[in-house]
Write a protein that holds these residues in place. Structure first.
Motif, PDB file in Angstrom:
ATOM      1  N   GLY A  34       0.810  -1.217   0.000  1.00 60.44           N
ATOM      2  CA  GLY A  34       0.000   0.000   0.000  1.00 60.44           C
ATOM      3  C   GLY A  34       0.835   1.254   0.000  1.00 60.44           C
ATOM      4  O   GLY A  34       1.597   1.511  -0.930  1.00 60.44           O
ATOM      5  N   THR A  35       0.722   2.027   1.072  1.00 60.89           N
ATOM      6  CA  THR A  35       1.360   3.346   1.127  1.00 60.89           C
ATOM      7  C   THR A  35       2.875   3.296   1.280  1.00 60.89           C
ATOM      8  O   THR A  35       3.525   4.333   1.220  1.00 60.89           O
ATOM      9  N   LEU A  36       3.451   2.113   1.448  1.00 60.80           N
ATOM     10  CA  LEU A  36       4.910   1.962   1.519  1.00 60.80           C
ATOM     11  C   LEU A  36       5.533   1.594   0.165  1.00 60.80           C
ATOM     12  O   LEU A  36       6.744   1.529   0.041  1.00 60.80           O
ATOM     13  N   ARG A  37       4.694   1.380  -0.855  1.00 67.43           N
ATOM     14  CA  ARG A  37       5.217   1.047  -2.179  1.00 67.43           C
ATOM     15  C   ARG A  37       5.857   2.272  -2.823  1.00 67.43           C
ATOM     16  O   ARG A  37       5.497   3.414  -2.501  1.00 67.43           O
ATOM     17  N   PRO A  38       6.801   2.066  -3.739  1.00 65.98           N
ATOM     18  CA  PRO A  38       7.401   3.203  -4.448  1.00 65.98           C
ATOM     19  C   PRO A  38       6.318   4.074  -5.095  1.00 65.98           C
ATOM     20  O   PRO A  38       5.357   3.564  -5.662  1.00 65.98           O
ATOM     21  N   GLY A  39       6.489   5.386  -4.945  1.00 66.54           N
ATOM     22  CA  GLY A  39       5.518   6.328  -5.484  1.00 66.54           C
ATOM     23  C   GLY A  39       4.398   6.674  -4.522  1.00 66.54           C
ATOM     24  O   GLY A  39       3.644   7.619  -4.746  1.00 66.54           O
ATOM     25  N   GLU A  40       4.267   5.941  -3.439  1.00 71.05           N
ATOM     26  CA  GLU A  40       3.244   6.203  -2.426  1.00 71.05           C
ATOM     27  C   GLU A  40       3.880   7.032  -1.302  1.00 71.05           C
ATOM     28  O   GLU A  40       5.097   7.017  -1.113  1.00 71.05           O
ATOM     29  N   PRO A  41       3.061   7.759  -0.536  1.00 74.24           N
ATOM     30  CA  PRO A  41       3.605   8.738   0.419  1.00 74.24           C
ATOM     31  C   PRO A  41       4.537   8.183   1.501  1.00 74.24           C
ATOM     32  O   PRO A  41       5.502   8.846   1.874  1.00 74.24           O
ATOM     33  N   ARG A  52      13.139   5.127   1.989  1.00 73.19           N
ATOM     34  CA  ARG A  52      14.216   5.700   1.177  1.00 73.19           C
ATOM     35  C   ARG A  52      15.527   5.742   1.971  1.00 73.19           C
ATOM     36  O   ARG A  52      15.583   6.244   3.070  1.00 73.19           O
ATOM     37  N   GLY A  53      16.565   5.160   1.380  1.00 71.75           N
ATOM     38  CA  GLY A  53      17.883   5.141   2.002  1.00 71.75           C
ATOM     39  C   GLY A  53      18.088   4.023   3.007  1.00 71.75           C
ATOM     40  O   GLY A  53      19.182   3.871   3.538  1.00 71.75           O
ATOM     41  N   HIS A  54      17.055   3.229   3.269  1.00 70.41           N
ATOM     42  CA  HIS A  54      17.157   2.167   4.270  1.00 70.41           C
ATOM     43  C   HIS A  54      17.016   0.770   3.666  1.00 70.41           C
ATOM     44  O   HIS A  54      16.965  -0.213   4.403  1.00 70.41           O
ATOM     45  N   THR A  55      16.916   0.697   2.335  1.00 69.49           N
ATOM     46  CA  THR A  55      16.712  -0.615   1.715  1.00 69.49           C
ATOM     47  C   THR A  55      17.918  -1.023   0.884  1.00 69.49           C
ATOM     48  O   THR A  55      18.615  -0.192   0.316  1.00 69.49           O
ATOM     49  N   ARG A  56      18.123  -2.315   0.855  1.00 69.82           N
ATOM     50  CA  ARG A  56      19.168  -2.905   0.012  1.00 69.82           C
ATOM     51  C   ARG A  56      18.588  -3.254  -1.351  1.00 69.82           C
ATOM     52  O   ARG A  56      19.250  -3.144  -2.367  1.00 69.82           O
ATOM     53  N   SER A  57      17.303  -3.682  -1.356  1.00 74.43           N
ATOM     54  CA  SER A  57      16.641  -4.002  -2.621  1.00 74.43           C
ATOM     55  C   SER A  57      15.133  -3.859  -2.467  1.00 74.43           C
ATOM     56  O   SER A  57      14.592  -3.980  -1.365  1.00 74.43           O
ATOM     57  N   GLU A  58      14.493  -3.581  -3.587  1.00 76.18           N
ATOM     58  CA  GLU A  58      13.030  -3.525  -3.686  1.00 76.18           C
ATOM     59  C   GLU A  58      12.668  -4.164  -5.014  1.00 76.18           C
ATOM     60  O   GLU A  58      13.201  -3.768  -6.041  1.00 76.18           O
ATOM     61  N   GLU A  59      11.800  -5.163  -4.968  1.00 73.89           N
ATOM     62  CA  GLU A  59      11.443  -5.865  -6.194  1.00 73.89           C
ATOM     63  C   GLU A  59       9.977  -6.270  -6.163  1.00 73.89           C
ATOM     64  O   GLU A  59       9.424  -6.522  -5.089  1.00 73.89           O
ATOM     65  N   PRO A  60       9.332  -6.321  -7.319  1.00 75.86           N
ATOM     66  CA  PRO A  60       7.920  -6.703  -7.364  1.00 75.86           C
ATOM     67  C   PRO A  60       7.704  -8.108  -6.821  1.00 75.86           C
ATOM     68  O   PRO A  60       8.533  -9.005  -7.033  1.00 75.86           O
ATOM     69  N   GLY A  61       6.585  -8.274  -6.121  1.00 73.63           N
ATOM     70  CA  GLY A  61       6.242  -9.571  -5.571  1.00 73.63           C
ATOM     71  C   GLY A  61       4.747  -9.744  -5.453  1.00 73.63           C
ATOM     72  O   GLY A  61       3.971  -8.798  -5.666  1.00 73.63           O
ATOM     73  N   ARG A  62       4.348 -10.953  -5.104  1.00 70.09           N
ATOM     74  CA  ARG A  62       2.929 -11.282  -4.929  1.00 70.09           C
ATOM     75  C   ARG A  62       2.739 -12.132  -3.682  1.00 70.09           C
ATOM     76  O   ARG A  62       3.509 -13.062  -3.436  1.00 70.09           O
TER      77      ARG A  62
END
Length: 139
Positions: free
Chosen positions: A11-18, A25-35
């Motif tokens: 939800g609101t933690l996805r890229p592009g959400e508030p 931002r700045g605290h992740t090593r990776s972000e990738e699509p998932g289900r």
């Protein structure tokens, strides 16, 4: 200490959400699509709730925190999601679930914030289901 697993955000933690920039931002090593299979998504007041439901899927991102950021990020996300272990007033419960990576179809263990039992009951009775399980593509 809690097992350091990636987080599945939908939800609101996805890229592009508030909340993405505020918390991740700045605290992740990776972000990738998932289900997340076996869950549906409901619209809440300004944010979504995932609820377990066989045969359905929620779309989101699998976020792996930087090791040095993990303890602080876990606490911050628990507060954001109104989660405290064992508290009956929780809006969400942080649970370990298998999440499928879109890139290669592998399943990984991840923390997911699911609607707490009282919230789940209310959503199933009167909630607005988000068809397709994708907060980013809601009407």
């Amino acid at each position: 200490m809690t097992t350091p697993l990636p987080f599945f955000v939908y939800g609101t933690l996805r890229p592009g959400e508030p909340n993405h920039d505020l918390f991740l931002r700045g605290h992740t090593r990776s972000e990738e699509p998932g289900r997340l299979h076996g869950a549906v998504l409901y619209a809440g007041p300004g944010y979504p709730y995932a609820v377990e439901a066989p045969g359905s899927t929620v779309v989101g991102e699998l976020v792996t925190a930087r090791a040095e950021s993990y303890p602080r990020l876990l606490l911050a996300l628990d507060r954001l999601e109104d989660y405290a272990p064992g508290d009956p007033r929780n809006l969400y419960e942080r649970v370990e679930r298998r999440v499928t990576r879109e890139a290669d179809g592998t399943a990984v263990r991840a923390w997911v914030y699911l609607a707490a039992p009282a919230v789940t009951a209310a959503l199933r009775a009167h909630g607005e289901l988000i068809e397709g399980g994708d907060w980013a593509n809601r009407p």
